[in-house]
Design a protein around this motif. Structure first.
Motif, mmCIF file in Angstrom:
data_model
loop_
_atom_site.group_PDB
_atom_site.id
_atom_site.type_symbol
_atom_site.label_atom_id
_atom_site.label_comp_id
_atom_site.label_asym_id
_atom_site.label_seq_id
_atom_site.Cartn_x
_atom_site.Cartn_y
_atom_site.Cartn_z
ATOM 1 N N LEU A 205 0.816 -1.216 0.000
ATOM 2 C CA LEU A 205 0.000 0.000 0.000
ATOM 3 C C LEU A 205 0.848 1.263 0.000
ATOM 4 O O LEU A 205 0.405 2.307 -0.487
ATOM 5 N N ASP A 206 2.060 1.196 0.519
ATOM 6 C CA ASP A 206 2.910 2.378 0.549
ATOM 7 C C ASP A 206 3.268 2.853 -0.857
ATOM 8 O O ASP A 206 3.663 4.001 -1.039
ATOM 9 N N TYR A 207 3.115 1.975 -1.835
ATOM 10 C CA TYR A 207 3.395 2.341 -3.225
ATOM 11 C C TYR A 207 2.151 2.294 -4.111
ATOM 12 O O TYR A 207 2.259 2.466 -5.318
ATOM 13 N N ALA A 208 0.983 2.040 -3.504
ATOM 14 C CA ALA A 208 -0.198 1.858 -4.345
ATOM 15 C C ALA A 208 -1.454 2.523 -3.816
ATOM 16 O O ALA A 208 -2.464 2.543 -4.506
ATOM 17 N N VAL A 218 1.742 8.394 2.035
ATOM 18 C CA VAL A 218 2.188 7.452 1.011
ATOM 19 C C VAL A 218 3.630 7.770 0.643
ATOM 20 O O VAL A 218 4.023 8.932 0.544
ATOM 21 N N GLY A 219 4.431 6.731 0.477
ATOM 22 C CA GLY A 219 5.822 6.928 0.078
ATOM 23 C C GLY A 219 6.791 7.083 1.230
ATOM 24 O O GLY A 219 7.976 7.332 1.004
ATOM 25 N N ASP A 221 8.004 4.768 3.157
ATOM 26 C CA ASP A 221 9.029 3.723 3.044
ATOM 27 C C ASP A 221 10.075 4.111 1.999
ATOM 28 O O ASP A 221 11.280 3.885 2.191
ATOM 29 N N PHE A 222 9.609 4.682 0.898
ATOM 30 C CA PHE A 222 10.517 5.102 -0.182
ATOM 31 C C PHE A 222 11.459 6.188 0.305
ATOM 32 O O PHE A 222 12.678 6.095 0.133
ATOM 33 N N ARG A 223 10.906 7.214 0.943
ATOM 34 C CA ARG A 223 11.738 8.328 1.391
ATOM 35 C C ARG A 223 12.753 7.900 2.448
ATOM 36 O O ARG A 223 13.838 8.469 2.543
ATOM 37 N N GLU A 224 12.386 6.896 3.235
ATOM 38 C CA GLU A 224 13.287 6.426 4.298
ATOM 39 C C GLU A 224 14.268 5.366 3.813
ATOM 40 O O GLU A 224 15.126 4.919 4.575
ATOM 41 N N GLY A 225 14.128 4.957 2.551
ATOM 42 C CA GLY A 225 15.028 3.946 2.014
ATOM 43 C C GLY A 225 14.795 2.560 2.582
ATOM 44 O O GLY A 225 15.713 1.730 2.618
ATOM 45 N N LYS A 226 13.558 2.282 3.016
ATOM 46 C CA LYS A 226 13.259 0.965 3.570
ATOM 47 C C LYS A 226 13.217 -0.086 2.462
ATOM 48 O O LYS A 226 12.714 0.173 1.362
ATOM 49 N N GLU A 257 11.529 15.443 -6.230
ATOM 50 C CA GLU A 257 10.080 15.365 -6.028
ATOM 51 C C GLU A 257 9.372 14.471 -7.044
ATOM 52 O O GLU A 257 8.225 14.081 -6.844
ATOM 53 N N THR A 258 10.034 14.147 -8.157
ATOM 54 C CA THR A 258 9.397 13.296 -9.167
ATOM 55 C C THR A 258 9.736 11.821 -8.983
ATOM 56 O O THR A 258 9.148 10.969 -9.648
ATOM 57 N N ASP A 259 10.664 11.520 -8.094
ATOM 58 C CA ASP A 259 11.160 10.144 -8.006
ATOM 59 C C ASP A 259 10.137 9.160 -7.454
ATOM 60 O O ASP A 259 10.116 7.989 -7.852
ATOM 61 N N LEU A 260 9.291 9.590 -6.512
ATOM 62 C CA LEU A 260 8.306 8.666 -5.963
ATOM 63 C C LEU A 260 7.347 8.194 -7.048
ATOM 64 O O LEU A 260 7.059 6.995 -7.144
ATOM 65 N N ASP A 261 6.869 9.123 -7.872
ATOM 66 C CA ASP A 261 5.961 8.722 -8.952
ATOM 67 C C ASP A 261 6.647 7.745 -9.906
ATOM 68 O O ASP A 261 6.035 6.781 -10.368
ATOM 69 N N HIS A 262 7.915 8.000 -10.205
ATOM 70 C CA HIS A 262 8.646 7.099 -11.102
ATOM 71 C C HIS A 262 8.834 5.733 -10.445
ATOM 72 O O HIS A 262 8.699 4.698 -11.103
ATOM 73 N N ALA A 263 9.125 5.726 -9.150
ATOM 74 C CA ALA A 263 9.279 4.465 -8.427
ATOM 75 C C ALA A 263 7.978 3.667 -8.460
ATOM 76 O O ALA A 263 7.990 2.447 -8.690
ATOM 77 N N MET A 264 6.857 4.338 -8.229
ATOM 78 C CA MET A 264 5.564 3.657 -8.255
ATOM 79 C C MET A 264 5.272 3.104 -9.647
ATOM 80 O O MET A 264 4.720 1.997 -9.792
ATOM 81 N N ASP A 265 5.661 3.842 -10.671
ATOM 82 C CA ASP A 265 5.465 3.386 -12.050
ATOM 83 C C ASP A 265 6.307 2.143 -12.334
ATOM 84 O O ASP A 265 5.824 1.171 -12.935
ATOM 85 N N LEU A 266 7.565 2.156 -11.887
ATOM 86 C CA LEU A 266 8.435 0.997 -12.105
ATOM 87 C C LEU A 266 7.932 -0.227 -11.352
ATOM 88 O O LEU A 266 7.967 -1.353 -11.870
#
Length: 315
Positions: A205-208, A218-219, A221-226, A257-266
């Motif tokens: 859910l952190d990515y969806a 949301v995100g 986990d991503f920002r913290e590098g988990k 600021e665009t990296d989370l969206d790209h991460a979710m897309d990948l």
């Protein structure tokens, strides 16, 4: 649950004004109260009958919730989280120092409740779970920003930080009912598998998820590098360009600021969410199957449905 909530509120009281103030903030934020609910349900499934006064399973359910809430207070400080259950986190409102110290207070309250129960078996189960939670959080910190983390290590993290308390919450229900070891082990397995499924879905859910529905940012986990399964799946299946992206944002913590969206897309492109939910479904079915030692009943079916509902959150 009404009796459990009354016990929680009563035990959060203190002559030190900041403690009930911060506790009231936590109570107002709501929450599913899933862990204490599992203690109550497990005890009832085992035929526990309460005597006079506050029933043992009610106090132990409150104890379980205190352990969980204490870990949330500490986690939000460590993670610098600003939201919890859709509201400002306690550390955002009261500061880090107050959150850590009130978390300590709630841990102390939980051990008071264990002691009052008087069962060394109960104390062993819940104190061991408390230690395992701490180990899981430290292990998560040790794997942070490390994309070479093996799957087994990741599963050890989520077992420690989440599943161990689910397992203990269910197991003590059988203990207070003085049930045979087979039933105690079945409930321990049910809770363990349910907790694994629950955390896997949270990681997905952190990515969806929609932030309003998720109740936290949301995100995070991503920002913290988990290191979570959606990231491991996307990184493992990615081409070299994608892997370079993951190394930059996770291992080097260099994000814009665009990296989370790209991460979710990948993650979506590489099936990271579905891979995570598929594994969660495996654990959910294992949880339901573990209840097979108990006679068929409405409560047993409901507890099985809880496991399946846990996974449905990720759809």
């Amino acid at each position: 649950m009404a009796a459990c909530n009354r016990a929680i509120v009563a035990r959060m009281d203190s002559p030190v004004a900041l403690i009930p103030q911060l506790a009231a903030h936590l109570v107002a934020a709501g929450g599913k109260r899933l862990r204490p609910l599992l203690t109550l349900a497990s005890a009832r499934l085992c035929g526990y009958e309460a005597g006079h006064g506050v029933p043992r399973h009610v106090n132990l359910a409150a104890c379980v919730e205190f352990i969980h809430t204490a870990t949330l207070l500490h986690d939000d400080v460590v993670d610098e989280s600003q939201l919890r259950r859709g509201l400002a986190s306690a550390n955002a409102v009261f500061g880090n120092k107050a959150s850590v110290l009130v978390g300590d207070f709630l841990f102390a309250r939980s051990f008071q409740l264990m002691t009052e129960d008087g069962s060394l078996r109960v104390m062993a189960i819940l104190s061991n779970a408390s230690a395992t939670i701490a180990e899981g959080e430290v292990l998560q910190m040790a794997t942070q920003n490390d994309l070479s983390t093996p799957m087994d290590r990741y599963l050890d993290v989520i077992h420690g930080k989440t599943a161990a308390l689910f397992a203990a919450a269910c197991q003590v229900g059988a203990v207070v009912a003085a049930r045979p070891q087979a039933e105690e082990q079945a409930l321990q397995a049910y809770g363990d598998n349910l907790g694994m499924a629950f955390q896997l879905v949270d990681d997905a859910l952190d990515y969806a998820a929609d932030q309003g529905e998720l109740g936290k940012t949301v995100g995070d986990d991503f920002r913290e590098g988990k290191i979570t399964l959606p990231v491991l799946a996307a990184y493992g299946a990615g081409d070299e360009t994608e892997r370079a992206f993951w190394r930059r944002v996770i291992e080097q913590s260099s994000q814009d600021e665009t990296d989370l969206d790209h991460a979710m897309d990948l993650i979506a492109r590489r099936g990271g969410i579905e891979i995570t939910l598929q594994r969660a479904r495996h654990y959910a079915h294992a949880a339901r199957d573990a209840l097979g030692v108990f006679p068929d009943s409405r409560l047993r079916r409901l507890m099985g449905d809880i496991a399946l509902y846990t996974v449905s959150r990720g759809r």
